[in-house]
Design a protein around this motif. Structure first.
Motif, mmCIF file in Angstrom:
data_model
loop_
_atom_site.group_PDB
_atom_site.id
_atom_site.type_symbol
_atom_site.label_atom_id
_atom_site.label_comp_id
_atom_site.label_asym_id
_atom_site.label_seq_id
_atom_site.Cartn_x
_atom_site.Cartn_y
_atom_site.Cartn_z
ATOM 1 N N GLY A 55 62.101 106.254 17.215
ATOM 2 C CA GLY A 55 61.212 107.257 17.197
ATOM 3 C C GLY A 55 61.266 108.105 18.572
ATOM 4 O O GLY A 55 60.124 108.767 18.793
ATOM 5 N N VAL A 58 61.345 111.656 18.276
ATOM 6 C CA VAL A 58 60.614 112.281 16.963
ATOM 7 C C VAL A 58 59.286 112.814 17.562
ATOM 8 O O VAL A 58 58.577 111.794 18.340
ATOM 9 N N TYR A 62 54.642 113.480 13.932
ATOM 10 C CA TYR A 62 55.402 112.656 12.753
ATOM 11 C C TYR A 62 55.689 110.982 13.107
ATOM 12 O O TYR A 62 56.408 110.553 12.432
ATOM 13 N N GLY A 64 56.436 109.659 16.191
ATOM 14 C CA GLY A 64 57.244 109.417 17.297
ATOM 15 C C GLY A 64 56.745 109.305 18.550
ATOM 16 O O GLY A 64 55.542 109.445 18.737
ATOM 17 N N THR A 95 68.305 112.305 12.934
ATOM 18 C CA THR A 95 66.793 113.122 13.479
ATOM 19 C C THR A 95 67.121 114.430 13.903
ATOM 20 O O THR A 95 66.323 115.138 13.715
ATOM 21 N N LEU A 111 60.433 111.963 8.666
ATOM 22 C CA LEU A 111 60.518 111.389 10.113
ATOM 23 C C LEU A 111 59.700 110.098 10.285
ATOM 24 O O LEU A 111 60.068 109.265 10.957
ATOM 25 N N ALA A 115 60.850 106.956 12.511
ATOM 26 C CA ALA A 115 60.366 106.813 13.570
ATOM 27 C C ALA A 115 59.965 105.076 13.747
ATOM 28 O O ALA A 115 60.266 104.727 14.864
#
Length: 364
Positions: A55, A58, A62, A64, A95, A111, A115
């Motif tokens: 992640g 990210v 979301y 991350g 991603t 996501l 992550a």
């Protein structure tokens, strides 16, 4: 422009390096590569959970870390140096495609699982000359001939033509167990980097982003080039470090081989190639974070240069080891195979050179 890693990036690289040295030494890399498993699931869980690599880029909203591509490059360089079999690069490619699409709803849905590491994702890179999946009657048909971790991914982001002929590309999300999807593991040169052939026979898919996702696919490919360049840089550095140490220890004709003029010249050439590669890779990572207008040229240049450069260094690393470098027990062939596989992973070098020439306005 900043090409020198920050203190935080150096710390991240050191943490990843120490973790891999403890939990994924070369003996473990060989064990996983020669087994039926594509990667060590427990190691992937720790890379994703303890180190947060899945992640890293990210956004925080979301789930991350919201880090930059230069931070990701610092981690990928260490995984490339260690040849760690993991689905991180495949997941990073997916991603990048999801974020490039600009589809907020898809990002919210997909996501968080990526992550956390719970979802292994991959991206069907549209390589020039390869067949391409197509959307017909609301479902995907066709083939993606070589997909990183394609046999294991729980989510496949597919770049597919949206109609017949030269129709624009669209992005689609496909579940790994979707009806009509056949996944066939491939016998590949690099055993540390599994790939699979994906066949689509009326596979239901979720459209991501706009109907014409050409710009999103182009950015996703540029980000893929940046990520791969970081791994290639790590492999090059490990090859040079290993052969320099060997040249200091190996004695022939009563002299250390590193004292021979021919060996010294070859090592100097390898060092120069590495220094240039580092500048190219770091500029591409900087452009991905700070200068999106420069990214298309920087990314094309990165793969135009890094692919051949890594293979050159890995080849010389193998040859300078002499006879022992050709044995199965030595690690040199693993880097040689990774270098050749990486050189072709996103398309042959000529495709990257053509893309670079086009973006520089050199093609008429």
């Amino acid at each position: 422009m900043r090409l020198i890693p920050t203190e935080e990036q150096r710390d991240l690289a050191a943490a990843v390096r120490a973790f891999l040295a403890d939990h994924a030494p070369m003996a473990e890399v060989r064990r996983v590569a020669e087994s039926d498993a594509s990667y060590d699931a427990r190691l992937w869980e720790r890379l994703s959970g303890e180190l947060g690599l899945a992640g890293l880029i990210v956004p925080e909203e979301y789930g991350g870390s919201g880090a930059g591509h230069a931070d990701l490059a610092a981690a990928l360089e260490e995984l490339g140096a260690a040849l760690t079999p993991s689905p991180l690069l495949a997941t990073v490619l997916a991603t990048g495609a999801l974020l490039a699409s600009g589809d907020g709803a898809a990002a919210r849905d997909l996501l968080p699982g990526i992550a956390s590491g719970a979802t292994v994702a991959t991206f069907t890179v549209p390589v020039p000359g390869d067949p391409c999946a197509r959307l017909r009657d609301g479902a995907l048909h066709g083939t993606a001939p070589r997909v990183l971790n394609g046999a294991d991914a729980g989510l496949v982001v597919v770049a597919a033509a949206t109609g017949e002929g030269d129709s624009p590309l669209g992005l689609f999300a496909v579940e790994g167990d979707a009806a009509g999807l056949t996944r066939t593991p491939l016998n590949v040169l690099d055993l540390t980097r599994p790939q699979a052939r994906l066949d689509f026979d009326g596979v239901p898919a979720r459209r991501i982003g706009p109907g014409d996702a050409g710009e999103a696919v182009a950015r996703a490919l540029d980000l893929a080039a940046v990520a791969l360049a970081a791994e290639q840089l790590g492999g090059m550095r490990r090859c040079l470090d290993a052969i320099v140490e060997y040249a200091k220890l190996r004695v022939q004709f009563g002299r250390y081989v590193g004292s021979f003029q021919g060996v010294k010249h070859r090592l100097a050439d390898m060092h120069c190639v590495l220094e240039q590669a580092e500048a190219v890779a770091r500029h591409a990572a900087w452009a991905a974070d700070e200068a999106p207008g420069e990214l298309p040229v920087a990314a094309a240049f990165a793969q135009s240069y890094l692919g051949r450069a890594y293979f050159q260094v890995a080849r010389d690393h193998l040859l300078l080891h002499g006879g022992i470098g050709f044995t199965w027990e030595h690690d040199a062939h693993l880097y040689y195979k990774r270098a050749k596989g990486d050189e072709l992973l996103l398309g042959a070098p000529r495709h990257h050179r053509a893309r670079l020439a086009e973006r520089l306005g050199l093609l008429v």
